[in-house]
Design an enzyme around this catalytic site. Structure first.
Site, PDB file in Angstrom:
ATOM      1  N   ASP A 297      -8.026  -5.345   0.093  1.00 43.88           N
ATOM      2  CA  ASP A 297      -8.540  -6.123  -1.024  1.00 43.88           C
ATOM      3  C   ASP A 297      -8.179  -7.596  -0.956  1.00 43.88           C
ATOM      4  O   ASP A 297      -8.722  -8.406  -1.700  1.00 43.88           O
ATOM      5  CB  ASP A 297      -8.005  -5.545  -2.344  1.00 43.88           C
TER       6      ASP A 297
ATOM      7  N   HIS B   6       0.849  -1.187   0.000  1.00 47.45           N
ATOM      8  CA  HIS B   6       0.000   0.000   0.000  1.00 47.45           C
ATOM      9  C   HIS B   6       0.881   1.231   0.000  1.00 47.45           C
ATOM     10  O   HIS B   6       1.947   1.223   0.609  1.00 47.45           O
ATOM     11  CB  HIS B   6      -0.904   0.006   1.247  1.00 47.45           C
TER      12      HIS B   6
HETATM   13  N1  CMC Z   1       4.178  -7.551  -4.851  1.00 41.13           N
HETATM   14  C1  CMC Z   1       5.543  -7.546  -5.032  1.00 41.13           C
HETATM   15  N2  CMC Z   1       6.299  -6.438  -4.867  1.00 41.13           N
HETATM   16  C2  CMC Z   1       5.680  -5.309  -4.514  1.00 41.13           C
HETATM   17  C3  CMC Z   1       4.280  -5.245  -4.316  1.00 41.13           C
HETATM   18  C4  CMC Z   1       3.542  -6.422  -4.490  1.00 41.13           C
HETATM   19  N3  CMC Z   1       2.207  -6.421  -4.305  1.00 41.13           N
HETATM   20  N4  CMC Z   1       3.923  -3.980  -3.971  1.00 41.13           N
HETATM   21  C5  CMC Z   1       5.059  -3.272  -3.965  1.00 41.13           C
HETATM   22  N5  CMC Z   1       6.110  -4.071  -4.303  1.00 41.13           N
HETATM   23  C6  CMC Z   1       7.530  -3.661  -4.350  1.00 41.13           C
HETATM   24  C7  CMC Z   1       7.820  -2.894  -5.607  1.00 41.13           C
HETATM   25  O1  CMC Z   1       8.273  -3.725  -6.639  1.00 41.13           O
HETATM   26  C8  CMC Z   1       8.901  -1.945  -5.136  1.00 41.13           C
HETATM   27  O2  CMC Z   1      10.110  -2.642  -5.090  1.00 41.13           O
HETATM   28  P1  CMC Z   1      11.499  -1.861  -5.407  1.00 41.13           P
HETATM   29  O3  CMC Z   1      11.659  -0.864  -4.314  1.00 41.13           O
HETATM   30  O4  CMC Z   1      12.518  -2.961  -5.398  1.00 41.13           O
HETATM   31  O5  CMC Z   1      11.318  -1.218  -6.754  1.00 41.13           O
HETATM   32  C9  CMC Z   1       8.506  -1.632  -3.690  1.00 41.13           C
HETATM   33  O6  CMC Z   1       7.750  -2.775  -3.253  1.00 41.13           O
HETATM   34  C10 CMC Z   1       7.662  -0.376  -3.531  1.00 41.13           C
HETATM   35  O7  CMC Z   1       6.578  -0.454  -4.430  1.00 41.13           O
HETATM   36  P2  CMC Z   1       5.991   0.767  -5.228  1.00 41.13           P
HETATM   37  O8  CMC Z   1       5.247   0.257  -6.415  1.00 41.13           O
HETATM   38  O9  CMC Z   1       7.069   1.782  -5.475  1.00 41.13           O
HETATM   39  O10 CMC Z   1       5.009   1.350  -4.147  1.00 41.13           O
HETATM   40  P3  CMC Z   1       3.713   2.188  -4.413  1.00 41.13           P
HETATM   41  O11 CMC Z   1       3.419   2.893  -3.167  1.00 41.13           O
HETATM   42  O12 CMC Z   1       3.844   2.992  -5.652  1.00 41.13           O
HETATM   43  O13 CMC Z   1       2.633   1.033  -4.721  1.00 41.13           O
HETATM   44  C11 CMC Z   1       0.753  -0.320  -4.669  1.00 41.13           C
HETATM   45  C12 CMC Z   1       1.563   0.733  -3.928  1.00 41.13           C
HETATM   46  C13 CMC Z   1      -0.558  -0.582  -3.897  1.00 41.13           C
HETATM   47  C14 CMC Z   1       0.377   0.178  -6.071  1.00 41.13           C
HETATM   48  C15 CMC Z   1       1.576  -1.622  -4.796  1.00 41.13           C
HETATM   49  O14 CMC Z   1       1.919  -2.093  -3.508  1.00 41.13           O
HETATM   50  C16 CMC Z   1       0.855  -2.709  -5.589  1.00 41.13           C
HETATM   51  O15 CMC Z   1       0.911  -2.703  -6.825  1.00 41.13           O
HETATM   52  N6  CMC Z   1       0.129  -3.639  -4.881  1.00 41.13           N
HETATM   53  C17 CMC Z   1      -0.661  -4.625  -5.555  1.00 41.13           C
HETATM   54  C18 CMC Z   1      -1.986  -4.005  -5.971  1.00 41.13           C
HETATM   55  C19 CMC Z   1      -2.919  -3.814  -4.797  1.00 41.13           C
HETATM   56  O16 CMC Z   1      -3.088  -4.685  -3.968  1.00 41.13           O
HETATM   57  N7  CMC Z   1      -3.575  -2.642  -4.774  1.00 41.13           N
HETATM   58  C20 CMC Z   1      -4.567  -2.322  -3.761  1.00 41.13           C
HETATM   59  C21 CMC Z   1      -4.178  -1.166  -2.909  1.00 41.13           C
HETATM   60  S1  CMC Z   1      -5.218  -1.057  -1.463  1.00 41.13           S
HETATM   61  C22 CMC Z   1      -6.749  -0.635  -2.057  1.00 41.13           C
HETATM   62  C23 CMC Z   1      -6.897   0.795  -2.300  1.00 41.13           C
HETATM   63  O17 CMC Z   1      -6.713   1.596  -1.349  1.00 41.13           O
HETATM   64  O18 CMC Z   1      -7.243   1.142  -3.432  1.00 41.13           O
END
Ligand code: CMC
Length: 442
Positions: free
Chosen positions: A377, A319
């Site tokens: 989720d 998240h």
């Molecule tokens: N599985 C594997 N690696 C992950 C995941 C995951 N679900 N989420 C983040 N990472 C890694 C990512 O690859 C990155 O690694 P590095 O630093 O080596 O590049 C690090 O963790 C940070 O991730 P980010 O994408 O820079 O973080 P963000 O804050 O931009 O992303 C997120 C947040 C929710 C988009 C992401 O965690 C994700 O894609 N999760 C899966 C989708 C999901 O479950 N979304 C629902 C969010 S909660 C409901 C809502 O509020 O809408």
């Protein structure tokens, strides 16, 4: 950047942050604004005027775009509060109508206020009959989110008497209409997709019961709402009701900041919610569990999720704000067990798979070090599946619940005298000025 106290402080606080421009040696002071809790923010509104520079923050990871009194999140501690009340307490002791009232009005209702609010919402649940003809224009296999975007936006073509965003009474009527009608439209989208007749709302049912009734009743037989499912539905609605300045809420605020009518602004929010990084994640979790297939395959997928060269991510994990267990996920997990127990499907293989995946990921260094915990989720999809909702409706349900959050945030923005048209700037890295070359010479 250094922090110092200034004798000439702002109205809000006497604290300043000083920015030193090392290219010129100039110092610039920016006031620190305190909230009622949580980190202070640096007021950079005068930054461009003072320094000629903009800030650069793609993804807004360090940017507060507004002042708000609705929802507070402490991502490090895993805390979520609406108007000061913890989400766990609301989920346990309150109901969705009360939470709606709280988000919209700032306080929990007393008994009379609650009855009045429930009656108002109940009496707005029908949609203009003409609106039902819209559905015939969609392909039968249209995704219900596509229908939601279109039909909720189309409400602005039907309720001209409540479109004046500067009229307080009209703002409130529109808020009530949206909370009341979005479930009706959502259920119609579902009924259309399965070729069943639309089911009209029933005023003797609660909000959650009525939604289940509109979704699952058919004219041929009596439909009795299962109280366990109604309770679970109500809780799911509470858990998704608002979440501070997330992508869809920010979209609603940005659209609304232009003076666009609230139906159009909420339709923009629904579009933003659709993506798998946001509301589409609950649908994606089920697709992922299906893809994994069996417990013995989990570690293979966990490895894929860790591989930087593989696009696969564990859906329902991670998240932007929570760097701890999402408090909504904990309540959802408990609800999930209750619902599956009540339905007698305790051995649901998907739940077993989900729990094993959660266990393995929480023990894995990659997920631990990156603070990737299950989010709301992760479990909601499993409950919704057990309740017979098709996966394509999962994000729609999120939209039904989030409508109150969107409209409360929209209303707060319209009523905030400091709110302005949302208009970010950029760092331009394209070509600099060059002479136009006619096509014959290119
Ligand atoms: N599985 C594997 N690696 C992950 C995941 C995951 N679900 N989420 C983040 N990472 C890694 C990512 O690859 C990155 O690694 P590095 O630093 O080596 O590049 C690090 O963790 C940070 O991730 P980010 O994408 O820079 O973080 P963000 O804050 O931009 O992303 C997120 C947040 C929710 C988009 C992401 O965690 C994700 O894609 N999760 C899966 C989708 C999901 O479950 N979304 C629902 C969010 S909660 C409901 C809502 O509020 O809408």
């Amino acid at each position: 950047m250094t922090q110092k106290k200034s004798a000439t402080g702002s109205a809000a606080s006497n604290e300043y942050v000083t920015l030193t421009d090392h290219t010129t040696g100039e110092n610039y002071d920016f006031p620190l604004m305190p909230g009622s809790t949580g980190p202070k923010v640096i007021d950079v509104r005068s930054l461009y005027g003072q320094t000629g520079h903009f800030t650069y923050d793609p993804g807004y990871t360090s940017t507060g775009a507004c002042e708000s009194q609705i929802t507070y999140i402490d991502g490090e501690e895993g805390v979520l509060m609406h108007r000061g009340y913890r989400i766990e307490e609301l989920a346990e002791q309150s109901d969705f109508m009360e939470v709606c009232y709280l988000l919209l009005n700032g306080e929990l209702p007393n008994k009379a206020e609650k009855e009045d609010f429930e009656s108002t919402i109940t009496n707005h649940t029908m949609v203009h009959e003409q609106l039902s003809y819209f559905f015939r224009g969609f392909r039968r296999d249209a995704h219900p989110m596509a229908i939601m975007v279109a039909v909720v936006g189309a409400l602005s073509a039907f309720y001209h008497d409540s479109l004046d965003v500067n009229d307080e009474r009209q703002r409130m009527i529109t808020s009530h209409r949206l909370i009341a009608k979005v479930p009706t439209i959502a259920a119609m989208a579902y009924k259309f997709s399965v070729g069943q007749p639309f089911v009209y709302p029933r005023n003797d049912l609660t909000y959650a019961e009525n939604f289940l009734h509109m979704m699952f009743a058919v004219p041929a037989e009596e439909y009795k709402v299962d109280p366990v499912l109604a309770k679970a539905m109500d809780r799911i609605l509470i858990l998704h009701a608002d979440h501070e300045q997330n992508a869809s809420t920010s979209t609603v605020r940005l659209a609304g900041s232009t003076g666009a009518n609230p139906f159009a602004s909420i339709s923009a929010g629904i579009s933003s919610l659709w993506g798998p990084a946001h509301g589409g994640a609950n649908e994606a979790v089920l697709a992922m569990l299906d893809q994994i297939g069996s417990v013995d395959k989990i570690s293979e997928f966990v490895e894929k999720a860790k591989d930087p060269d593989d696009e696969f991510r564990l859906m329902g994990f991670g998240h932007r704000v929570y760097k701890n267990y999402d408090p909504r996920a904990k309540v959802m997990q408990q609800s999930c067990h209750e619902v599956l127990d009540a339905l007698g499907i305790r051995d649901e293989p998907l739940l077993k798979l989900a729990m094993e995946l959660e266990r393995l990921a929480l023990e894995d260094d990659y997920f631990v070090s990156k603070k990737l915990f299950p989010n709301v989720d992760f479990y909601s999809g499993i409950i919704l599946k057990a309740m017979n909702f098709p996966t394509s409706m999962f994000t729609v349900l999120f939209a039904v619940a989030r409508t109150v959050g969107w409209i409360s945030q929209w209303k707060e923005m319209i009523e905030d005298p400091t709110a302005k048209l949302g208009r970010p700037r950029q760092l331009y890295t394209g070509p600099t000025e060059r002479p136009f070359v006619p096509v014959s010479k290119r």
